[in-house]
Design a protein around this motif. Structure first.
Motif, PDB file in Angstrom:
ATOM      1  N   VAL A 122       0.838  -1.202   0.000  1.00  0.00           N
ATOM      2  CA  VAL A 122       0.000   0.000   0.000  1.00  0.00           C
ATOM      3  C   VAL A 122       0.868   1.245   0.000  1.00  0.00           C
ATOM      4  O   VAL A 122       0.663   2.183  -0.771  1.00  0.00           O
ATOM      5  CB  VAL A 122      -0.918   0.028   1.246  1.00  0.00           C
ATOM      6  CG1 VAL A 122      -1.516   1.403   1.448  1.00  0.00           C
ATOM      7  CG2 VAL A 122      -2.023  -1.000   1.113  1.00  0.00           C
ATOM      8  N   ALA A 123       1.877   1.228   0.869  1.00  0.00           N
ATOM      9  CA  ALA A 123       2.769   2.388   0.962  1.00  0.00           C
ATOM     10  C   ALA A 123       3.389   2.677  -0.395  1.00  0.00           C
ATOM     11  O   ALA A 123       3.445   3.839  -0.833  1.00  0.00           O
ATOM     12  CB  ALA A 123       3.846   2.132   2.020  1.00  0.00           C
ATOM     13  N   ALA A 124       3.817   1.630  -1.104  1.00  0.00           N
ATOM     14  CA  ALA A 124       4.445   1.827  -2.411  1.00  0.00           C
ATOM     15  C   ALA A 124       3.469   2.442  -3.407  1.00  0.00           C
ATOM     16  O   ALA A 124       3.798   3.391  -4.133  1.00  0.00           O
ATOM     17  CB  ALA A 124       4.974   0.494  -2.944  1.00  0.00           C
ATOM     18  N   LEU A 125       2.235   1.912  -3.439  1.00  0.00           N
ATOM     19  CA  LEU A 125       1.239   2.443  -4.376  1.00  0.00           C
ATOM     20  C   LEU A 125       0.956   3.912  -4.118  1.00  0.00           C
ATOM     21  O   LEU A 125       0.839   4.718  -5.040  1.00  0.00           O
ATOM     22  CB  LEU A 125      -0.070   1.651  -4.257  1.00  0.00           C
ATOM     23  CG  LEU A 125      -0.072   0.254  -4.866  1.00  0.00           C
ATOM     24  CD1 LEU A 125      -1.432  -0.395  -4.677  1.00  0.00           C
ATOM     25  CD2 LEU A 125       0.261   0.331  -6.349  1.00  0.00           C
ATOM     26  N   ILE A 126       0.836   4.272  -2.839  1.00  0.00           N
ATOM     27  CA  ILE A 126       0.508   5.656  -2.517  1.00  0.00           C
ATOM     28  C   ILE A 126       1.670   6.584  -2.859  1.00  0.00           C
ATOM     29  O   ILE A 126       1.481   7.666  -3.414  1.00  0.00           O
ATOM     30  CB  ILE A 126       0.114   5.803  -1.037  1.00  0.00           C
ATOM     31  CG1 ILE A 126      -1.083   4.918  -0.745  1.00  0.00           C
ATOM     32  CG2 ILE A 126      -0.237   7.248  -0.723  1.00  0.00           C
ATOM     33  CD1 ILE A 126      -1.542   4.963   0.680  1.00  0.00           C
ATOM     34  N   VAL A 127       2.888   6.121  -2.553  1.00  0.00           N
ATOM     35  CA  VAL A 127       4.056   6.953  -2.869  1.00  0.00           C
ATOM     36  C   VAL A 127       4.107   7.244  -4.370  1.00  0.00           C
ATOM     37  O   VAL A 127       4.367   8.368  -4.803  1.00  0.00           O
ATOM     38  CB  VAL A 127       5.358   6.257  -2.412  1.00  0.00           C
ATOM     39  CG1 VAL A 127       6.570   6.910  -3.047  1.00  0.00           C
ATOM     40  CG2 VAL A 127       5.472   6.303  -0.896  1.00  0.00           C
ATOM     41  N   GLU A 128       3.772   6.241  -5.172  1.00  0.00           N
ATOM     42  CA  GLU A 128       3.798   6.442  -6.616  1.00  0.00           C
ATOM     43  C   GLU A 128       2.780   7.496  -7.060  1.00  0.00           C
ATOM     44  O   GLU A 128       3.096   8.387  -7.856  1.00  0.00           O
ATOM     45  CB  GLU A 128       3.525   5.117  -7.323  1.00  0.00           C
ATOM     46  CG  GLU A 128       4.063   5.127  -8.723  1.00  0.00           C
ATOM     47  CD  GLU A 128       3.346   4.167  -9.633  1.00  0.00           C
ATOM     48  OE1 GLU A 128       2.677   3.251  -9.133  1.00  0.00           O
ATOM     49  OE2 GLU A 128       3.454   4.356 -10.848  1.00  0.00           O
ATOM     50  N   VAL A 129       1.560   7.369  -6.525  1.00  0.00           N
ATOM     51  CA  VAL A 129       0.530   8.351  -6.884  1.00  0.00           C
ATOM     52  C   VAL A 129       0.917   9.759  -6.453  1.00  0.00           C
ATOM     53  O   VAL A 129       0.741  10.723  -7.192  1.00  0.00           O
ATOM     54  CB  VAL A 129      -0.822   7.956  -6.249  1.00  0.00           C
ATOM     55  CG1 VAL A 129      -1.705   9.160  -6.094  1.00  0.00           C
ATOM     56  CG2 VAL A 129      -1.508   6.926  -7.110  1.00  0.00           C
ATOM     57  N   ILE A 130       1.470   9.876  -5.245  1.00  0.00           N
ATOM     58  CA  ILE A 130       1.866  11.194  -4.755  1.00  0.00           C
ATOM     59  C   ILE A 130       2.899  11.797  -5.694  1.00  0.00           C
ATOM     60  O   ILE A 130       2.811  12.965  -6.079  1.00  0.00           O
ATOM     61  CB  ILE A 130       2.458  11.097  -3.329  1.00  0.00           C
ATOM     62  CG1 ILE A 130       1.371  10.698  -2.348  1.00  0.00           C
ATOM     63  CG2 ILE A 130       3.074  12.425  -2.921  1.00  0.00           C
ATOM     64  CD1 ILE A 130       1.894  10.351  -0.982  1.00  0.00           C
ATOM     65  N   TYR A 131       3.859  10.986  -6.090  1.00  0.00           N
ATOM     66  CA  TYR A 131       4.905  11.470  -6.983  1.00  0.00           C
ATOM     67  C   TYR A 131       4.294  11.999  -8.284  1.00  0.00           C
ATOM     68  O   TYR A 131       4.556  13.135  -8.688  1.00  0.00           O
ATOM     69  CB  TYR A 131       5.901  10.340  -7.272  1.00  0.00           C
ATOM     70  CG  TYR A 131       6.927  10.709  -8.302  1.00  0.00           C
ATOM     71  CD1 TYR A 131       8.021  11.506  -7.952  1.00  0.00           C
ATOM     72  CD2 TYR A 131       6.791  10.302  -9.624  1.00  0.00           C
ATOM     73  CE1 TYR A 131       8.940  11.875  -8.903  1.00  0.00           C
ATOM     74  CE2 TYR A 131       7.712  10.667 -10.581  1.00  0.00           C
ATOM     75  CZ  TYR A 131       8.793  11.454 -10.222  1.00  0.00           C
ATOM     76  OH  TYR A 131       9.699  11.828 -11.173  1.00  0.00           O
ATOM     77  N   ASP A 132       3.431  11.183  -8.913  1.00  0.00           N
ATOM     78  CA  ASP A 132       2.839  11.596 -10.186  1.00  0.00           C
ATOM     79  C   ASP A 132       1.991  12.855 -10.043  1.00  0.00           C
ATOM     80  O   ASP A 132       2.008  13.742 -10.892  1.00  0.00           O
ATOM     81  CB  ASP A 132       1.982  10.461 -10.762  1.00  0.00           C
ATOM     82  CG  ASP A 132       2.842   9.326 -11.285  1.00  0.00           C
ATOM     83  OD1 ASP A 132       4.041   9.568 -11.500  1.00  0.00           O
ATOM     84  OD2 ASP A 132       2.325   8.212 -11.469  1.00  0.00           O
TER      85      ASP A 132
END
Lengths: 189, 183
Positions: A122-132
Motif C-alpha cells: 500500500v505504501a508503495a502504491l501511494i508513494v507512486e501516486v503522490i509522486y505523479d
C-alpha cells in the motif's frame, strides 16, 4: 448519459476496488486511475485530481466519496448510486463474515504475514501516486501551489494540525490570493 | 424502529464530522458507541479497530457495519452504514457540481488548485504514517527496529508498479504473497 453496460462495468469494478482497499482509502486513487483513466479513458488525470481533492475535502470516507464522485462524473446520478453501493457492499459483507470468525483469524500467523506484506505494498502504491500528482502540480509552475503541498504535509504530519482546519485554511488562503490578484488587475487596468 | 433511527442518526453524525477520514475519528466513534449508547464494550471496540486493519474498507464503514450487526442485525447494519456515508456523498457531489459550474470563476479555480495541493500534502502525511507502520512496526523510527523485509516488499512493489504499470489489485496480492513468504 452512459449505457447500462457502462453502469454494470462500474458496479463490478467498484466492487473489485473496494474489496482491495486494504490500508485506508487512499489506495482507491491509484485504482480509479488504472480503470477509469488509463483503461476506459472516462476522464483525464486532471479530473482525477479534482475528484480526489473534493472527495478528501468532504466529510466521510474518502474511498466511498471517491467512487461515488467518479461514478457521478461518468454517468450522473445513476453512476453516483452505483459507485456508492458498490463501494459499501464489500466491507459490509466481509465485515459481517469476519466478525463471526474473528477469534480464529486474530492470532493466525499467515494472515498477519499477508497483512504486513500488503501494508508495505500500500505504501508503495501511494508513494507512486503522490509522486505523479506532485509532478502535475509542479508543472503548472506556480510556486504558491508547489509549496503548498509540502507545507500542508509538514503542518499535518509534524505539527499534527487538524485536517478540517488545514482544508479550511487552504480555502481561505486561496480566496485571499484570488482577491488580491483581482485587486491588482483592477489597479493596473 | 427507534433503535434503527438512533443508529442511523449516530452514524450520520460520525460521518458528517469525519473530515479527512482514517483514524482521526476513532475518539468520536468510541465516545458515541461505547460511552453514550453502550452498543459495544471497550474490548469489542479495540477488536473492531484490529479487524478494520485486517479487512478492506474504511474504518467508519466497518465500525458501523459491526455495530449495526450486533445491535440490530442486517437492518441495523444497513441503517448505520447508510447514515455514515450519506452526508459525505451528498456534500462531495454538491461540491463537485459547484466547482464544475463555476469553473470559469477565478476564485473557484484558485480554491480548487489549493485543495488539490493541500490534499496532496495530506495524502503524503498518511503515506508517511503507513510507511512508518510498515517499516518500523509502529515502534519509534530507528535503525534497530527497521524491518528490512518490509523495505524489500515496498521497493519491489514500487519498481514493478512504475516499470510495468501492473494492475494495483495484482500488486496488492503480490505484496500479500511476498509477506506470507518472507515473514
Amino acid at each position: 448519459m452512459k449505457s447500462k453496460k457502462d453502469l454494470a462495468w462500474m458496479f463490478c469494478i467498484n466492487l473489485f476496488i473496494s474489496a482491495f482497499t486494504f490500508g485506508g482509502g487512499y489506495v482507491v486513487i491509484p485504482m480509479i486511475r488504472k480503470y477509469y483513466v488509463e483503461k476506459k479513458r472516462y476522464f483525464d488525470e486532471e479530473e482525477l485530481m479534482k475528484i480526489a481533492a473534493i472527495a478528501q475535502s468532504s466529510p466521510g470516507a474518502i474511498a466511498v466519496n471517491m467512487s461515488a464522485l467518479s461514478g457521478y462524473r461518468v454517468a450522473g446520478r445513476a453512476g453516483l448510486a452505483v459507485g456508492c453501493v458498490a463501494a459499501v457492499l464489500p466491507p459490509l459483507i466481509i465485515l459481517a463474515a469476519v466478525s463471526a470468525v474473528y477469534a480464529l483469524i486474530r492470532d493466525n500467523a499467515v494472515v498477519n504475514a499477508v497483512l504486513k506484506g500488503m501494508e508495505a505494498g500500500v505504501a508503495a502504491l501511494i508513494v507512486e501516486v503522490i509522486y505523479d500528482m506532485y509532478v502535475m502540480v509542479f508543472r503548472e509552475k506556480q510556486w504558491f501551489f508547489s509549496l503548498m503541498a509540502p507545507a500542508v504535509f509538514v503542518l499535518n504530519y509534524v505539527f499534527k494540525i487538524n485536517v478540517a482546519l488545514l482544508i479550511a485554511g487552504s480555502v481561505f488562503i486561496c480566496i485571499l490570493k484570488a482577491g488580491l490578484a483581482r485587486r491588482k488587475e483592477r489597479r493596473t487596468s | 424502529m427507534k433503535l434503527l433511527w438512533e443508529m442511523f442518526f449516530t452514524f450520520f453524525k460520525i460521518g458528517l464530522f469525519s473530515i479527512g477520514g482514517g483514524y482521526a475519528i476513532i475518539p468520536m466513534i468510541h465516545e458515541q458507541v461505547v460511552l453514550t449508547y453502550h452498543w459495544l464494550s471497550a474490548q469489542e471496540f479495540t477488536d473492531i479497530i484490529t479487524i478494520s486493519q485486517m479487512t478492506p474498507g474504511p474504518l467508519a464503514i466497518n465500525t458501523s457495519t459491526f455495530v449495526g450487526m450486533r445491535v440490530g442485525g442486517i437492518a441495523g447494519a444497513l441503517c448505520a452504514t447508510a447514515g455514515c456515508i450519506c452526508m459525505g456523498v451528498v456534500i462531495s457531489c454538491g461540491l463537485y457540481r459547484m466547482f464544475s459550474r463555476f469553473s470559469g470563476s477565478a476564485y473557484f479555480a484558485e480554491i480548487l488548485k489549493g485543495l488539490k495541493a493541500s490534499s496532496l500534502g495530506l495524502i503524503a502525511s498518511a503515506a508517511v504514517i503507513i510507511l512508518c507502520l510498515a517499516f518500523f512496526g509502529g515502534a519509534a523510527a530507528s535503525t534497530g527496529s527497521l524491518e528490512l523485509r518490509a523495505v524489500l516488499i515496498f521497493l519491489v512493489t514500487l519498481v514493478i508498479s512504475r516499470k510495468f504499470k501492473l494492475n494495483p489489485v495484482l500488486l496488492m496480492i503480490l505484496a500479500g504473497v511476498l509477506g506470507a513468504v518472507l515473514y
